[in-house]
Scaffold this motif. Structure first.
Motif, PDB file in Angstrom:
ATOM      1  N   LEU A 276       0.828  -1.202   0.000  1.00  0.00           N
ATOM      2  CA  LEU A 276       0.000   0.000   0.000  1.00  0.00           C
ATOM      3  C   LEU A 276       0.864   1.254   0.000  1.00  0.00           C
ATOM      4  O   LEU A 276       0.573   2.233  -0.723  1.00  0.00           O
ATOM      5  CB  LEU A 276      -0.919  -0.008   1.232  1.00  0.00           C
ATOM      6  CG  LEU A 276      -1.982   1.087   1.319  1.00  0.00           C
ATOM      7  CD1 LEU A 276      -2.917   1.040   0.111  1.00  0.00           C
ATOM      8  CD2 LEU A 276      -2.777   0.956   2.617  1.00  0.00           C
ATOM      9  N   ASP A 277       1.943   1.251   0.783  1.00  0.00           N
ATOM     10  CA  ASP A 277       2.856   2.401   0.788  1.00  0.00           C
ATOM     11  C   ASP A 277       3.487   2.616  -0.582  1.00  0.00           C
ATOM     12  O   ASP A 277       3.689   3.754  -1.020  1.00  0.00           O
ATOM     13  CB  ASP A 277       3.938   2.216   1.854  1.00  0.00           C
ATOM     14  CG  ASP A 277       3.464   2.616   3.233  1.00  0.00           C
ATOM     15  OD1 ASP A 277       2.484   3.374   3.313  1.00  0.00           O
ATOM     16  OD2 ASP A 277       4.063   2.164   4.230  1.00  0.00           O
ATOM     17  N   ASP A 278       3.825   1.515  -1.266  1.00  0.00           N
ATOM     18  CA  ASP A 278       4.377   1.640  -2.617  1.00  0.00           C
ATOM     19  C   ASP A 278       3.372   2.307  -3.554  1.00  0.00           C
ATOM     20  O   ASP A 278       3.735   3.152  -4.380  1.00  0.00           O
ATOM     21  CB  ASP A 278       4.753   0.259  -3.166  1.00  0.00           C
ATOM     22  CG  ASP A 278       5.963  -0.341  -2.454  1.00  0.00           C
ATOM     23  OD1 ASP A 278       6.714   0.432  -1.822  1.00  0.00           O
ATOM     24  OD2 ASP A 278       6.136  -1.577  -2.515  1.00  0.00           O
ATOM     25  N   LEU A 279       2.118   1.943  -3.410  1.00  0.00           N
ATOM     26  CA  LEU A 279       1.080   2.545  -4.246  1.00  0.00           C
ATOM     27  C   LEU A 279       0.878   4.018  -3.900  1.00  0.00           C
ATOM     28  O   LEU A 279       0.661   4.857  -4.795  1.00  0.00           O
ATOM     29  CB  LEU A 279      -0.238   1.787  -4.068  1.00  0.00           C
ATOM     30  CG  LEU A 279      -0.268   0.378  -4.651  1.00  0.00           C
ATOM     31  CD1 LEU A 279      -1.533  -0.354  -4.212  1.00  0.00           C
ATOM     32  CD2 LEU A 279      -0.206   0.436  -6.182  1.00  0.00           C
ATOM     33  N   PHE A 280       0.963   4.349  -2.627  1.00  0.00           N
ATOM     34  CA  PHE A 280       0.858   5.751  -2.227  1.00  0.00           C
ATOM     35  C   PHE A 280       1.986   6.571  -2.851  1.00  0.00           C
ATOM     36  O   PHE A 280       1.795   7.702  -3.304  1.00  0.00           O
ATOM     37  CB  PHE A 280       0.906   5.883  -0.699  1.00  0.00           C
ATOM     38  CG  PHE A 280      -0.377   5.506  -0.011  1.00  0.00           C
ATOM     39  CD1 PHE A 280      -1.606   5.726  -0.617  1.00  0.00           C
ATOM     40  CD2 PHE A 280      -0.361   4.922   1.251  1.00  0.00           C
ATOM     41  CE1 PHE A 280      -2.794   5.382   0.018  1.00  0.00           C
ATOM     42  CE2 PHE A 280      -1.534   4.565   1.886  1.00  0.00           C
ATOM     43  CZ  PHE A 280      -2.756   4.800   1.273  1.00  0.00           C
ATOM     44  N   ASP A 281       3.208   5.976  -2.883  1.00  0.00           N
ATOM     45  CA  ASP A 281       4.344   6.669  -3.493  1.00  0.00           C
ATOM     46  C   ASP A 281       4.111   6.887  -4.984  1.00  0.00           C
ATOM     47  O   ASP A 281       4.408   7.959  -5.523  1.00  0.00           O
ATOM     48  CB  ASP A 281       5.638   5.872  -3.274  1.00  0.00           C
ATOM     49  CG  ASP A 281       6.107   5.916  -1.827  1.00  0.00           C
ATOM     50  OD1 ASP A 281       5.653   6.818  -1.092  1.00  0.00           O
ATOM     51  OD2 ASP A 281       6.910   5.050  -1.437  1.00  0.00           O
ATOM     52  N   LEU A 282       3.579   5.871  -5.655  1.00  0.00           N
ATOM     53  CA  LEU A 282       3.330   5.989  -7.094  1.00  0.00           C
ATOM     54  C   LEU A 282       2.285   7.047  -7.408  1.00  0.00           C
ATOM     55  O   LEU A 282       2.367   7.747  -8.433  1.00  0.00           O
ATOM     56  CB  LEU A 282       2.874   4.632  -7.651  1.00  0.00           C
ATOM     57  CG  LEU A 282       3.948   3.535  -7.709  1.00  0.00           C
ATOM     58  CD1 LEU A 282       3.318   2.204  -8.104  1.00  0.00           C
ATOM     59  CD2 LEU A 282       5.042   3.920  -8.707  1.00  0.00           C
ATOM     60  N   THR A 283       1.287   7.157  -6.552  1.00  0.00           N
ATOM     61  CA  THR A 283       0.222   8.136  -6.797  1.00  0.00           C
ATOM     62  C   THR A 283       0.540   9.508  -6.207  1.00  0.00           C
ATOM     63  O   THR A 283      -0.206  10.460  -6.425  1.00  0.00           O
ATOM     64  CB  THR A 283      -1.096   7.647  -6.190  1.00  0.00           C
ATOM     65  OG1 THR A 283      -0.914   7.410  -4.775  1.00  0.00           O
ATOM     66  CG2 THR A 283      -1.559   6.357  -6.848  1.00  0.00           C
ATOM     67  N   LEU A 285       0.268  10.538  -3.240  1.00  0.00           N
ATOM     68  CA  LEU A 285      -0.851  10.999  -2.400  1.00  0.00           C
ATOM     69  C   LEU A 285      -0.367  11.818  -1.221  1.00  0.00           C
ATOM     70  O   LEU A 285      -0.974  12.815  -0.861  1.00  0.00           O
ATOM     71  CB  LEU A 285      -1.652   9.771  -1.907  1.00  0.00           C
ATOM     72  CG  LEU A 285      -2.834  10.071  -0.981  1.00  0.00           C
ATOM     73  CD1 LEU A 285      -3.899  10.875  -1.737  1.00  0.00           C
ATOM     74  CD2 LEU A 285      -3.436   8.777  -0.446  1.00  0.00           C
ATOM     75  N   PHE A 286       0.758  11.378  -0.605  1.00  0.00           N
ATOM     76  CA  PHE A 286       1.234  12.047   0.576  1.00  0.00           C
ATOM     77  C   PHE A 286       2.522  12.815   0.275  1.00  0.00           C
ATOM     78  O   PHE A 286       3.323  12.421  -0.583  1.00  0.00           O
ATOM     79  CB  PHE A 286       1.518  11.039   1.692  1.00  0.00           C
ATOM     80  CG  PHE A 286       0.274  10.291   2.135  1.00  0.00           C
ATOM     81  CD1 PHE A 286      -0.754  10.960   2.773  1.00  0.00           C
ATOM     82  CD2 PHE A 286       0.152   8.929   1.901  1.00  0.00           C
ATOM     83  CE1 PHE A 286      -1.882  10.289   3.184  1.00  0.00           C
ATOM     84  CE2 PHE A 286      -0.972   8.242   2.310  1.00  0.00           C
ATOM     85  CZ  PHE A 286      -2.003   8.925   2.944  1.00  0.00           C
ATOM     86  N   ARG A 287       2.720  13.871   1.004  1.00  0.00           N
ATOM     87  CA  ARG A 287       3.922  14.681   0.847  1.00  0.00           C
ATOM     88  C   ARG A 287       5.134  13.923   1.400  1.00  0.00           C
ATOM     89  O   ARG A 287       5.068  13.312   2.466  1.00  0.00           O
ATOM     90  CB  ARG A 287       3.757  16.004   1.600  1.00  0.00           C
ATOM     91  CG  ARG A 287       4.944  16.941   1.478  1.00  0.00           C
ATOM     92  CD  ARG A 287       4.690  18.221   2.249  1.00  0.00           C
ATOM     93  NE  ARG A 287       5.854  19.087   2.233  1.00  0.00           N
ATOM     94  CZ  ARG A 287       5.949  20.237   2.908  1.00  0.00           C
ATOM     95  NH1 ARG A 287       4.929  20.626   3.667  1.00  0.00           N
ATOM     96  NH2 ARG A 287       7.029  20.976   2.841  1.00  0.00           N
ATOM     97  N   LYS A 288       6.231  13.925   0.663  1.00  0.00           N
ATOM     98  CA  LYS A 288       7.460  13.248   1.091  1.00  0.00           C
ATOM     99  C   LYS A 288       8.403  14.274   1.688  1.00  0.00           C
ATOM    100  O   LYS A 288       8.616  15.358   1.139  1.00  0.00           O
ATOM    101  CB  LYS A 288       8.131  12.567  -0.095  1.00  0.00           C
ATOM    102  CG  LYS A 288       7.266  11.534  -0.788  1.00  0.00           C
ATOM    103  CD  LYS A 288       7.177  10.247  -0.005  1.00  0.00           C
ATOM    104  CE  LYS A 288       8.440   9.439  -0.130  1.00  0.00           C
ATOM    105  NZ  LYS A 288       8.303   8.096   0.487  1.00  0.00           N
ATOM    106  N   PHE A 289       9.006  13.917   2.838  1.00  0.00           N
ATOM    107  CA  PHE A 289       9.962  14.834   3.504  1.00  0.00           C
ATOM    108  C   PHE A 289      11.373  14.294   3.336  1.00  0.00           C
ATOM    109  O   PHE A 289      11.585  13.091   3.353  1.00  0.00           O
ATOM    110  CB  PHE A 289       9.622  14.963   4.993  1.00  0.00           C
ATOM    111  CG  PHE A 289       8.332  15.677   5.259  1.00  0.00           C
ATOM    112  CD1 PHE A 289       8.302  17.069   5.333  1.00  0.00           C
ATOM    113  CD2 PHE A 289       7.160  14.975   5.394  1.00  0.00           C
ATOM    114  CE1 PHE A 289       7.112  17.737   5.571  1.00  0.00           C
ATOM    115  CE2 PHE A 289       5.958  15.626   5.634  1.00  0.00           C
ATOM    116  CZ  PHE A 289       5.936  17.010   5.730  1.00  0.00           C
TER     117      PHE A 289
END
Length: 289
Positions: A276-283, A285-289
């Motif tokens: 799920l985290d991999d999919l979030f990265d692909l989309t 969705l969340f800001r990366k710090f």
């Protein structure tokens, strides 16, 4: 003799081992149609249960009541609380509300609700429900009512990440036959229902149970009628100084169930979280710090 503070149902459960066979017969008749079966005169109540009036009188005193009138009044008060709407609820607490700031009164009520809820939880029933919630051999359905649909949505969001094969049923009962059509033995239905109880949810529980579906109910301290069709019922204390009931203890129980379900099948759940985290990265969705 002081009036008991626990519900009559709770008193029966606590004293059941000390009751005679005939007293247990009356107790069971009362629990089978609670609390209505105890709202008539002592003579009629005894006749309906197939026991003598002295049997009823003895059991009532074992539960901590001075006599049948006090027992009868306790059941009436429980029924009134069970069916009361927002206006009546506010009048109930406002008439004898303690002095002090609302925040203090609210915090006290919520703390008491949490304590009552968790002190009355059956650990074995909780563990059995968690095993069922984690069993992906069957599908998990989640549904709530007019107010509790927010709890159902929260449950669905988390269980969808924890395990596969999770369905969030819409709040419209007109669509439910489509879900019931696909329900099979081994599936699980997680339901939320608090006062004033919804008749359409009760019928849904009955239809699911007829199909061999495992029903888990989260309700209030008075218990939704759905309890008669549920495999596990969890009562949460909900009264606060408000026209509305609180979902805090209900949410706490739900979060405990989610956490326990996650631990029940952690290897599979961890793999889902990682994907799920991999999919979030692909989309993104969340800001990366």
């Amino acid at each position: 003799m002081a009036k008991p503070t626990a519900s009559v149902r709770e008193l029966i459960r606590a004293q059941y081992a000390d009751l005679t066979q005939t007293e247990r017969k009356f107790a069971q008749a009362l629990l089978d149609n609670y609390p209505v079966a105890g709202l008539a005169s002592i003579t009629i109540v005894a006749q309906n249960a197939g026991v003598s009036t002295p049997t009823v009188a003895r059991m009532v005193q074992k539960l901590g009541f001075k006599g049948y009138p006090q027992f009868h009044q306790a059941l009436r008060e429980e029924l009134e609380a069970k069916v009361s709407g927002p206006t009546q609820r506010r009048e109930n607490w406002a008439s004898d509300a303690p002095e002090g700031h609302m925040l203090n009164r609210f915090a006290g009520a919520v703390t008491q609700n949490l304590s009552q809820t968790f002190s009355n939880l059956d650990a074995d029933a909780f563990d059995a429900a968690v095993r069922q919630l984690a069993d992906t051999n069957g599908r998990l359905y989640v549904v709530g009512g007019r107010i509790t649909r927010a709890l159902a949505d929260y449950a669905f969001t988390h269980f969808q990440a924890v395990r596969q094969r999770v369905t969030h049923m819409t709040s419209s009962s007109a669509t439910w036959p489509h879900y019931v059509l696909d329900m099979v033995q081994g599936d699980t239905l997680l339901m939320f229902d608090v006062r004033r109880y919804e008749t359409n949810l009760q019928r849904l529980a009955e239809l699911a149970r007829e199909r061999g579906v495992h029903v888990i109910l989260i309700t209030d301290q008075w218990s939704s009628p759905i309890a008669a069709a549920a495999d596990q019922t969890f009562n949460c204390w909900v009264e606060i100084p408000s026209a509305w009931d609180s979902n805090i203890s209900t949410m706490m129980l739900l979060e405990a169930m989610i956490a326990a379900t996650q631990e029940e099948s952690w290897d599979e759940t961890k793999a889902r979280y990682d994907r799920l985290d991999d999919l979030f990265d692909l989309t993104r969705l969340f800001r990366k710090f």
